[in-house]
Motif scaffolding. Structure first.
Motif, short mmCIF file in Angstrom:
data_model
loop_
_atom_site.label_atom_id
_atom_site.label_comp_id
_atom_site.label_asym_id
_atom_site.label_seq_id
_atom_site.Cartn_x
_atom_site.Cartn_y
_atom_site.Cartn_z
N GLY A 144 75.03 48.56 19.71
CA GLY A 144 74.55 49.93 19.84
C GLY A 144 73.48 50.28 18.82
O GLY A 144 73.50 49.79 17.69
N MET A 145 72.56 51.16 19.22
CA MET A 145 71.56 51.67 18.28
C MET A 145 72.22 52.50 17.19
O MET A 145 71.68 52.62 16.08
CB MET A 145 70.53 52.53 19.03
CG MET A 145 69.48 51.74 19.77
SD MET A 145 68.28 50.98 18.65
CE MET A 145 67.15 50.24 19.83
N ASP A 146 73.38 53.10 17.49
CA ASP A 146 74.07 53.87 16.46
C ASP A 146 74.58 52.95 15.35
O ASP A 146 74.45 53.27 14.15
CB ASP A 146 75.21 54.69 17.06
CG ASP A 146 76.15 53.86 17.94
OD1 ASP A 146 75.81 52.69 18.25
OD2 ASP A 146 77.22 54.39 18.30
N ASP A 147 75.13 51.80 15.73
CA ASP A 147 75.59 50.84 14.72
C ASP A 147 74.42 50.29 13.91
O ASP A 147 74.51 50.13 12.69
CB ASP A 147 76.34 49.68 15.39
CG ASP A 147 77.62 50.13 16.07
OD1 ASP A 147 78.33 50.98 15.50
OD2 ASP A 147 77.90 49.66 17.19
N TYR A 148 73.32 50.01 14.60
CA TYR A 148 72.11 49.55 13.91
C TYR A 148 71.61 50.64 12.95
O TYR A 148 71.22 50.36 11.81
CB TYR A 148 71.06 49.19 14.94
CG TYR A 148 69.70 48.85 14.38
CD1 TYR A 148 69.55 47.97 13.31
CD2 TYR A 148 68.54 49.39 14.95
CE1 TYR A 148 68.29 47.65 12.81
CE2 TYR A 148 67.29 49.07 14.47
CZ TYR A 148 67.17 48.22 13.39
OH TYR A 148 65.92 47.91 12.90
N ASP A 181 61.94 51.04 15.85
CA ASP A 181 62.81 50.23 16.72
C ASP A 181 64.26 50.67 16.67
O ASP A 181 65.13 49.98 17.17
CB ASP A 181 62.68 48.75 16.36
CG ASP A 181 63.31 48.39 15.02
OD1 ASP A 181 63.67 49.31 14.25
OD2 ASP A 181 63.46 47.18 14.76
N CYS A 182 64.53 51.84 16.06
CA CYS A 182 65.90 52.37 16.06
C CYS A 182 65.87 53.79 16.61
O CYS A 182 65.23 54.68 16.04
CB CYS A 182 66.48 52.37 14.64
SG CYS A 182 68.19 52.97 14.59
N HIS A 183 66.58 54.00 17.72
CA HIS A 183 66.55 55.29 18.40
C HIS A 183 67.80 56.13 18.10
O HIS A 183 68.22 56.95 18.92
CB HIS A 183 66.38 55.09 19.90
CG HIS A 183 65.25 54.19 20.26
ND1 HIS A 183 64.07 54.17 19.56
CD2 HIS A 183 65.11 53.25 21.25
CE1 HIS A 183 63.26 53.28 20.08
NE2 HIS A 183 63.87 52.69 21.10
N ALA A 184 68.38 55.90 16.94
CA ALA A 184 69.51 56.72 16.51
C ALA A 184 68.99 58.04 15.95
O ALA A 184 67.94 58.09 15.31
CB ALA A 184 70.32 55.99 15.45
N SER A 234 72.27 44.54 25.46
CA SER A 234 71.18 43.82 24.80
C SER A 234 71.41 43.88 23.29
O SER A 234 71.35 44.96 22.70
CB SER A 234 69.82 44.45 25.13
OG SER A 234 69.52 44.30 26.49
N LEU A 235 71.68 42.72 22.70
CA LEU A 235 71.96 42.70 21.27
C LEU A 235 70.72 43.07 20.47
O LEU A 235 69.59 42.76 20.84
CB LEU A 235 72.44 41.32 20.85
CG LEU A 235 73.79 40.86 21.41
CD1 LEU A 235 74.16 39.48 20.84
CD2 LEU A 235 74.89 41.86 21.09
N LYS A 236 70.96 43.78 19.37
CA LYS A 236 69.91 44.13 18.43
C LYS A 236 70.01 43.19 17.24
O LYS A 236 71.04 43.14 16.57
CB LYS A 236 70.06 45.58 17.96
CG LYS A 236 69.74 46.63 19.02
CD LYS A 236 70.82 46.78 20.03
CE LYS A 236 70.53 47.92 21.01
NZ LYS A 236 71.21 47.71 22.30
#
Length: 291
Positions: A144-148, A181-184, A234-236
């Motif tokens: 998830g983008m949130d985890d990233y 590249d992070c949409h959080a 899709s893995l980040k």
């Protein structure tokens, strides 16, 4: 469109010979193995990523006008673009060691090369090629983008600020709004939710829709809540400082006409160095023995 030079990040590489690069990549694998439990040094996996946003100019060297990979602040990340290549079902050698954070149990290298064939060429080169811009040994992955985003917020501001694409007001960053590249969505120094890039992000086309596959329309008021980049299947990927190498000037290249599939395979392609020393085995099928 904003343009940035690819940073030169190869302090331990003393020459441009393929043999020396091979030795350095083996050292990265050994180093990661020493710091990780349940990590095997082989088999070694790899993907080739021709980035259409990276090209070469005589004035600036290797430059980038897109969001992937992101090199800024000493961290390497690949969390946008190439969605088919990053599908989770290809990577059964990742495991969740802490909440939201995946770690590889086997080495995975991402080889990124310039994807614009209409760019300049160095004076020493006889033709234009797919110049290698970076090699990264993946150290972390996120669904998830949130985890990233949480991972980024635990780092220095110079790492997360050029990557958070959803910030507005005083906390915004021009490069991040266009190429982050992070949409959080960040509030009070924590991730509140996941959104989508602003309309002027490079993943949004002039028609107002996302350019990488999402069929919905991007709302000018930024309430579009789904985007292919945010798809948890899709893995980040992230490579922390010390585990990736990059070049600001072309040194290595793939054979002309290299055309890996949509999954970033590119098997059976040969690698050359600036000194034109040809390796006789393939790039990805035997990474322990070639670039």
């Amino acid at each position: 469109m904003s343009r940035r030079e690819i940073p030169s990040n190869n302090p331990n590489l003393d020459s441009i010979e393929v043999q020396e690069l091979r030795k350095q990549l083996n050292k990265l694998i050994k180093s990661l193995g020493k710091n990780r439990d349940n990590f095997k040094s082989e088999p070694v996996h790899g993907r080739i990523y021709p980035a259409d946003s990276i090209d070469y100019t005589e004035q600036s060297g290797l430059t980038q006008t897109g969001s992937s990979p992101s090199y800024w602040g000493g961290l390497w990340s690949l969390t946008c673009c190439k969605h088919d290549m990053r599908q989770e079902h290809f990577f059964d050698y990742f495991e969740e060691r802490e909440a939201g954070v995946l770690r590889p149990t086997e080495p995975l290298f991402i080889f990124t090369c310039a994807g614009k064939m209409g760019s300049d060429r160095p004076k020493w080169a006889d033709t234009k090629r797919r110049w290698l811009s970076s090699v990264a040994l993946v150290t972390h992955a996120f669904r998830g983008m949130d985890d990233y985003g949480e991972f980024l917020l635990d780092r220095r501001e110079e790492i997360w600020r050029p990557r958070i694409s959803t910030q507005s007001g005083e906390k915004s960053n021009k490069w991040a709004i266009e190429h982050g590249d992070c949409h959080a969505i960040i509030g009070d120094n924590e991730v509140e939710e996941v959104g989508s890039p602003f309309p002027d992000h490079d993943h949004v086309s002039t028609s107002g829709t996302s350019s990488c596959g999402c069929s919905e329309t991007i709302d000018p008021d930024h309430d579009h809540t789904y985007h292919d980049d945010n798809d948890p299947s899709s893995l980040k990927f992230v490579s922390t400082p010390g585990y990736w190498i990059s070049w600001s000037e072309p040194e290595f290249y793939w054979t002309v006409g290299n055309s890996p599939d949509i999954y970033g395979g590119g098997q059976d392609k040969l690698a050359y160095s600036r000194g034109k020393n040809l390796e006789t085995t393939t790039v990805l099928s035997q990474l322990k023995g070639v670039v």
